[in-house]
Design a protein around this motif. Structure first.
Motif, PDB file in Angstrom:
ATOM      1  N   ARG A  63       6.546   1.191  -4.495  1.00 24.50           N
ATOM      2  CA  ARG A  63       5.144   1.200  -3.641  1.00 24.50           C
ATOM      3  C   ARG A  63       4.401   0.023  -4.452  1.00 24.50           C
ATOM      4  O   ARG A  63       4.299   0.045  -5.524  1.00 24.50           O
ATOM      5  CB  ARG A  63       4.364   2.504  -3.519  1.00 24.50           C
ATOM      6  N   PHE A  65       0.671  -2.113  -3.598  1.00 29.35           N
ATOM      7  CA  PHE A  65      -0.723  -2.644  -2.785  1.00 29.35           C
ATOM      8  C   PHE A  65      -0.522  -4.041  -2.563  1.00 29.35           C
ATOM      9  O   PHE A  65      -0.386  -4.983  -3.562  1.00 29.35           O
ATOM     10  CB  PHE A  65      -1.756  -1.848  -3.135  1.00 29.35           C
ATOM     11  N   GLU A  66      -1.282  -4.771  -1.290  1.00 31.56           N
ATOM     12  CA  GLU A  66      -1.025  -5.966  -1.370  1.00 31.56           C
ATOM     13  C   GLU A  66      -2.292  -6.576  -0.927  1.00 31.56           C
ATOM     14  O   GLU A  66      -2.330  -7.783  -0.698  1.00 31.56           O
ATOM     15  CB  GLU A  66      -0.034  -6.290  -0.003  1.00 31.56           C
ATOM     16  N   GLN A  70      -6.575  -2.103  -0.795  1.00 29.75           N
ATOM     17  CA  GLN A  70      -5.267  -1.204  -0.803  1.00 29.75           C
ATOM     18  C   GLN A  70      -5.194  -0.514   0.598  1.00 29.75           C
ATOM     19  O   GLN A  70      -5.095   0.831   0.580  1.00 29.75           O
ATOM     20  CB  GLN A  70      -5.593  -0.092  -1.984  1.00 29.75           C
ATOM     21  N   CYS A  73       0.256  -1.331   2.087  1.00 25.23           N
ATOM     22  CA  CYS A  73       1.049  -0.798   1.202  1.00 25.23           C
ATOM     23  C   CYS A  73       2.549  -1.288   1.435  1.00 25.23           C
ATOM     24  O   CYS A  73       2.881  -0.909   2.807  1.00 25.23           O
ATOM     25  CB  CYS A  73       1.009   0.719   1.020  1.00 25.23           C
ATOM     26  N   THR A 132       5.801  -3.360   5.051  1.00 27.52           N
ATOM     27  CA  THR A 132       4.492  -3.312   4.569  1.00 27.52           C
ATOM     28  C   THR A 132       3.477  -2.458   5.836  1.00 27.52           C
ATOM     29  O   THR A 132       3.578  -3.097   6.893  1.00 27.52           O
ATOM     30  CB  THR A 132       3.960  -4.395   4.323  1.00 27.52           C
ATOM     31  N   HIS A 155       0.976   6.155   3.614  1.00 25.82           N
ATOM     32  CA  HIS A 155       0.106   5.964   2.596  1.00 25.82           C
ATOM     33  C   HIS A 155      -0.315   7.286   1.530  1.00 25.82           C
ATOM     34  O   HIS A 155      -0.312   7.341   0.341  1.00 25.82           O
ATOM     35  CB  HIS A 155      -1.404   5.493   3.132  1.00 25.82           C
TER      36      HIS A 155
END
Length: 414
Positions: A63, A65-66, A70, A73, A132, A155
Motif C-alpha cells: 500500500r 499513499f500518493e 493521504q 492510496c 489507486t 482505505h
C-alpha cells in the motif's frame, strides 16, 4: 465459382468485418439498442479477449499513499496462484468483489458483497497490477449522507497480505498505440488514474511521443502523484505537464506546484496546445465531462479523436449522436420472469435497475455505470436502449439494467 470469384468474395467479407470493427471503436459511446428477437438467446459466449475467466484471487503486496492528505492510496496486487500476469491496455480497469460490512448503528449488521470497478494506474507489469483509490467522504454540505462504501473499505480494511477477488482487465477506454499522433491526457480529480497508466506506458514504450497531460484539481493537498509527475516531466522532454488548481492554498505557488489556475476547459487547451491533430483522452467527474467533451467536438476536434470515460453518471452528448427515442420513456410493461412480477414502466426511473429496486425486485448490481457487468440479465423479449453504449461487453441476448431503458415491452429473466 471460380478461384478469382472466391477470392473477391472473401476480400469483400474481410472489408465489411474491418469496417464494422472501426465503427465500434469510433462510436462506442453512441446510443445503442439491444433487441431480444435479433440476438441468439444462447448462453453467454466465452470472451476470447479476456486475460482470464471469472474471478481470480490477488494478494495485496503493498500500500502506498500518493498525496499529502493521504486521500489517494495505491494498492499493488499480485496473483495468489503465482502465474504470470497478462498485459492490459493502458486505461483499462479491474473489477473487484468486496465483502463489505455497511456502516450502521446496528452491531449485528452483516457483510455483503458489492462489486466495484477501479482503473489501473500504472503501465503493464509482469509482477503486479496497481489501482489507486481515493477515499470518498460524506459530502461536506450533506454530512447526513454516508461516505463512499467501497473506497473507505479499501482505505480502512484492506491491508497488506489480504486477498481480493478480481476480474480480468477490461474496458474500451485505452490509448491508441500510434506514436505519430500526440496524445492529450486530461484527468479531473481521481480521473488521473487511467491517465497515469497511459502516461507511464508512453514514457516506457514510446519515449519520443509528444504527450500533453492536463490534471485538474483543487490544490496541492489532493495532488496525487505530484513527485512522480514532476520527475517524469524533468526527464522526458516530450511530456508537457499542465497542472491546473481551481482553489490554490496559501502555500501553493504558480509555476512550482501548478501551471494554471481555474479549470481544464477548451479555452485553456486553445491557448496551450500547438496546432495540428491530437488524440484526446478525458476522464473526470460528471460536470467536467458534460462541459468539456462536447466542447472539444464544437471546437472542431473529430469525434474519432475524442475518447472519454466518466467517473459517476455523466451524460455526455457529442454532435451527431442520436437522441434517445420517445419510445424509451413511453409507458410499457416490464415482466421480471424469475421474480414473477409484471410492472409498468413510465419513464420515472433513470434505468431499469432503479426501476427494479424501487419495486422491490432483487437484482445484483455493482458499478451502476455499465462497466462491471454485474447486472447483466438475459433479455427474453423486447428491446432495451442505452443512451451510450456500455463499457462492458454485453453477451448476445442479454442487457445491462443499470444503464438500460425499455424501448418496447420487455420480458427479463431477472
Amino acid at each position: 465459382m471460380t478461384a478469382t470469384e472466391l477470392l473477391a468474395l472473401i476480400s469483400a467479407a474481410l472489408l465489411l468485418q474491418l469496417a464494422a470493427g472501426i465503427g465500434w471503436t469510433v462510436w462506442r459511446r453512441r446510443a445503442a439498442q439491444v433487441t431480444a428477437k435479433s440476438l441468439a438467446p444462447a448462453a453467454k459466449p466465452a470472451k476470447t479477449d479476456a486475460a482470464w475467466s471469472g474471478w481470480r484471487e490477488f494478494r495485496v503486496a503493498q500500500r502506498a499513499f500518493e498525496d499529502a492528505a493521504q486521500s489517494h492510496c495505491s494498492f499493488y496486487l499480485q496473483p495468489v496462484d503465482g502465474q504470470p500476469l497478462p498485459p492490459f491496455k493502458p486505461g483499462q480497469f479491474l473489477t473487484f468483489a468486496l465483502d463489505v460490512t455497511p456502516r450502521s448503528a446496528d452491531a449485528a449488521a452483516t457483510a455483503r458483497v458489492i462489486t466495484r470497478c477501479y482503473s489501473l494506474s500504472d503501465r503493464p507489469e509482469s509482477a503486479h497490477y496497481r489501482v489507486t483509490i481515493k477515499r470518498v467522504p460524506a459530502p461536506a454540505e450533506q454530512p447526513e449522507f454516508d461516505p463512499g462504501l467501497s473506497s473507505n473499505h479499501f482505505h480502512d480494511r484492506v491491508q497488506v497480505g489480504d486477498a481480493l477477488r478480481v476480474k480480468a482487465p477490461a474496458g474500451h477506454f485505452f490509448i491508441d498505440p500510434d506514436p505519430t499522433v500526440p496524445a492529450v491526457l486530461i484527468g479531473g480529480g481521481i480521473g488521473i488514474t487511467p491517465m497515469m497508466s497511459m502516461l507511464r506506458w508512453c514514457v516506457a514504450q514510446q519515449p519520443q511521443r509528444v504527450v500533453h497531460l492536463y490534471y485538474g484539481l483543487r490544490n496541492s493537498g489532493e495532488h496525487a502523484f505530484k513527485k512522480q509527475l514532476e520527475e517524469l516531466a524533468a526527464s522526458h522532454p516530450a511530456l508537457r505537464l499542465n497542472i491546473v488548481y481551481s482553489r490554490p492554498g496559501e502555500s501553493d505557488h504558480q509555476g512550482r506546484d501548478y501551471q494554471h489556475q481555474g479549470h481544464v476547459d477548451v479555452e485553456l487547451l486553445r491557448r496551450t496546445l500547438p496546432h495540428g491533430r491530437h488524440q484526446f483522452y478525458v476522464c473526470g467527474p460528471p460536470m467536467m465531462m458534460q462541459a468539456l467533451v462536447p466542447a472539444l467536438a464544437a471546437w472542431g476536434v473529430p469525434v474519432a479523436d475524442i475518447h472519454y470515460e466518466a467517473f459517476g453518471p455523466a451524460s455526455v452528448k457529442l454532435p451527431g449522436a442520436p437522441e434517445v427515442t420517445a419510445s424509451a420513456v413511453a409507458a410499457v410493461e416490464v415482466r421480471f420472469q424469475r421474480s414473477g412480477r409484471t410492472l409498468t414502466w413510465n419513464g420515472r426511473d433513470a434505468s431499469l435497475l432503479d426501476f427494479a429496486e424501487r419495486h422491490g425486485v432483487a437484482v445484483e448490481s455493482g458499478c451502476r455505470s455499465g462497466g462491471c457487468g454485474s447486472c447483466e440479465t438475459r433479455l427474453l423479449e423486447g428491446t432495451v436502449q442505452y443512451e451510450h453504449a456500455p463499457d462492458h461487453d454485453v453477451a448476445a441476448g442479454h442487457c445491462l439494467l443499470c444503464v438500460g431503458r425499455p424501448s418496447s415491452p420487455l420480458v427479463l429473466e431477472a
